[in-house]
Design an enzyme around this catalytic site. Structure first.
Site, PDB file in Angstrom:
ATOM      1  N   ASP A  61      40.959  50.043  41.905  1.00 10.78           N
ATOM      2  CA  ASP A  61      41.102  49.080  40.807  1.00 10.78           C
ATOM      3  C   ASP A  61      41.678  49.783  39.580  1.00 10.78           C
ATOM      4  OD1 ASP A  61      40.940  47.298  38.775  1.00 10.78           O
ATOM      5  OD2 ASP A  61      38.805  46.862  38.985  1.00 10.78           O
TER       6      ASP A  61
ATOM      7  N   THR B 129      27.159  38.087  43.077  1.00  9.59           N
ATOM      8  CA  THR B 129      26.157  37.732  42.057  1.00  9.59           C
ATOM      9  C   THR B 129      25.186  36.654  42.528  1.00  9.59           C
ATOM     10  OG1 THR B 129      27.654  38.349  40.282  1.00  9.59           O
ATOM     11  CG2 THR B 129      25.857  36.859  39.699  1.00  9.59           C
TER      12      THR B 129
ATOM     13  N   ASP C  71      34.597  48.906  47.254  1.00 12.59           N
ATOM     14  CA  ASP C  71      35.033  47.855  46.331  1.00 12.59           C
ATOM     15  C   ASP C  71      35.186  48.430  44.913  1.00 12.59           C
ATOM     16  OD1 ASP C  71      35.545  45.213  45.461  1.00 12.59           O
ATOM     17  OD2 ASP C  71      33.417  44.875  45.001  1.00 12.59           O
TER      18      ASP C  71
ATOM     19  N   HIS D 109      38.450  37.755  43.642  1.00 12.87           N
ATOM     20  CA  HIS D 109      37.183  38.342  43.196  1.00 12.87           C
ATOM     21  C   HIS D 109      36.414  37.275  42.425  1.00 12.87           C
ATOM     22  CE1 HIS D 109      37.680  42.789  43.934  1.00 12.87           C
ATOM     23  NE2 HIS D 109      38.798  42.257  44.415  1.00 12.87           N
TER      24      HIS D 109
ATOM     25  N   HIS E 210      34.075  37.663  37.289  1.00  9.92           N
ATOM     26  CA  HIS E 210      32.948  38.289  37.977  1.00  9.92           C
ATOM     27  C   HIS E 210      31.652  37.817  37.346  1.00  9.92           C
ATOM     28  CE1 HIS E 210      35.875  41.653  39.077  1.00  9.92           C
ATOM     29  NE2 HIS E 210      35.389  41.264  40.238  1.00  9.92           N
TER      30      HIS E 210
HETATM   31  P1  13P Z   1      30.736  37.814  42.021  1.00 10.33           P
HETATM   32  O1  13P Z   1      29.661  38.816  41.703  1.00 10.33           O
HETATM   33  O2  13P Z   1      31.150  37.009  40.848  1.00 10.33           O
HETATM   34  O3  13P Z   1      30.395  36.999  43.209  1.00 10.33           O
HETATM   35  O4  13P Z   1      32.035  38.668  42.404  1.00 10.33           O
HETATM   36  C1  13P Z   1      31.936  39.638  43.396  1.00 10.33           C
HETATM   37  C2  13P Z   1      33.158  40.484  43.390  1.00 10.33           C
HETATM   38  O5  13P Z   1      34.224  40.077  43.010  1.00 10.33           O
HETATM   39  C3  13P Z   1      32.995  41.863  43.899  1.00 10.33           C
HETATM   40  O6  13P Z   1      34.167  42.606  43.774  1.00 10.33           O
END
Ligand code: 13P
Length: 282
Positions: free
Chosen positions: A103, A234, A81, A209, A181
């Protein structure tokens, strides 16, 4: 069982769902996500982000991710990722990951195209699917709450997205349309018409995301508009911490594994709910 990114996204398209893509940079979260996926029976993407190298290296957690996914009867994709450079993606592929995101969203357009196309070329030799990103999302997944508000000026432009996908050959596209994020500072406002336009313009599965903090209704609406992969980290990591704090504060707890097990079970419940919501099972 390990399946490819394209296969998982085809499943999502055929069934009108989105695939849950969960970051697991701690072992409790990994075991919890595997258990949750096995209970739901839909493909799940296990992913490790380059930004999490500060808490866990891909060489340490990666082999465990690959081994646990391979021995499971549930289908998993092993996805790198937010790879920021080709070297990191090569490291992940070496460990056994079979899917990658590059990315380049903070680069100028031409540089993003060039870097993404280079990763697609590397990946194609190995039958690996690639997710690219165009448009900028604010926030971060390292617990820094200083951002948390989407900036509509940075959303993905559909005409540019069409060109990006055509020139790079990506399998899927991460786009900016209202999520951030990490922790939200105010309620997210998703731009659903933009999701429609991005799907029409690109013809590839769209990736969201910043999947933490949305309501079940918002997830369902994003899926109805064509989102096929939703990244989540998160809030699962917060659930793990809350459960650990509670277990640790019990005077009967005298050894760490009890705290770790409490986190595992809490994340399993949270991630199972997320997977089921995306799969139309809840
Ligand atoms: P969150 O941490 O906001 O859930 O997003 C995760 C993410 O997009 C990982 O690439």
């Amino acid at each position: 069982m390990i399946i490819g990114l394209g296969e998982a996204l085809d499943y999502a398209r055929t069934h009108g769902i989105a695939i849950a893509a969960v970051n697991t940079p701690f072992f409790e979260g990994l075991v919890a996500t595997i258990d949750a996926a096995e209970a739901t029976g839909v493909p799940v993407i296990l992913q490790h982000a380059q930004v999490h190298e500060n808490v866990m290296s891909i060489e340490d957690i990666g082999p465990a991710m690959v081994a646990l996914a391979a021995r499971s009867e549930a289908p998993f994709v092993l996805h790198i990722d937010h790879g920021e450079d080709i070297d990191y993606i090569a490291r992940g592929l070496e460990v056994g990951f079979n899917s990658a995101m590059i990315d380049g969203s903070l680069l100028p357009f031409e540089e993003n195209v060039a870097r993404t196309a280079a990763v697609v070329a590397l990946a194609r030799e190995r039958g690996v699917g690639v997710e690219g990103e165009l448009g900028v999302m604010t926030g971060n997944e390292n617990g820094d709450p200083s951002q948390g508000v989407a900036d509509a000026d940075l959303y993905t432009d559909p005409a540019q997205a069409r060109e990006f996908v055509a020139r790079t050959g990506v399998t899927a596209l991460a786009a900016s349309f209202g999520t951030v994020h990490g922790v939200y500072h105010r309620e997210p406002e998703i731009n659903y018409p933009l999701i429609d336009r991005l799907c029409d313009a690109t013809g590839v599965p769209l990736v969201m995301h910043g999947g933490s903090g949305l309501t079940a209704q918002e997830y369902r609406a994003c899926i109805a508009h064509g989102v096929r992969k939703i990244n989540y980290y998160t809030y699962a990591a917060k659930v793990a911490l809350d459960a650990a704090r509670e277990a640790a504060s019990d005077p009967a707890t005298i050894l760490f594994p009890k705290v770790a097990a409490a986190s595992t079970r809490a994340v399993e419940a949270d991630v199972a709910r997320f997977i089921r919501t995306l799969a139309g099972q809840a």
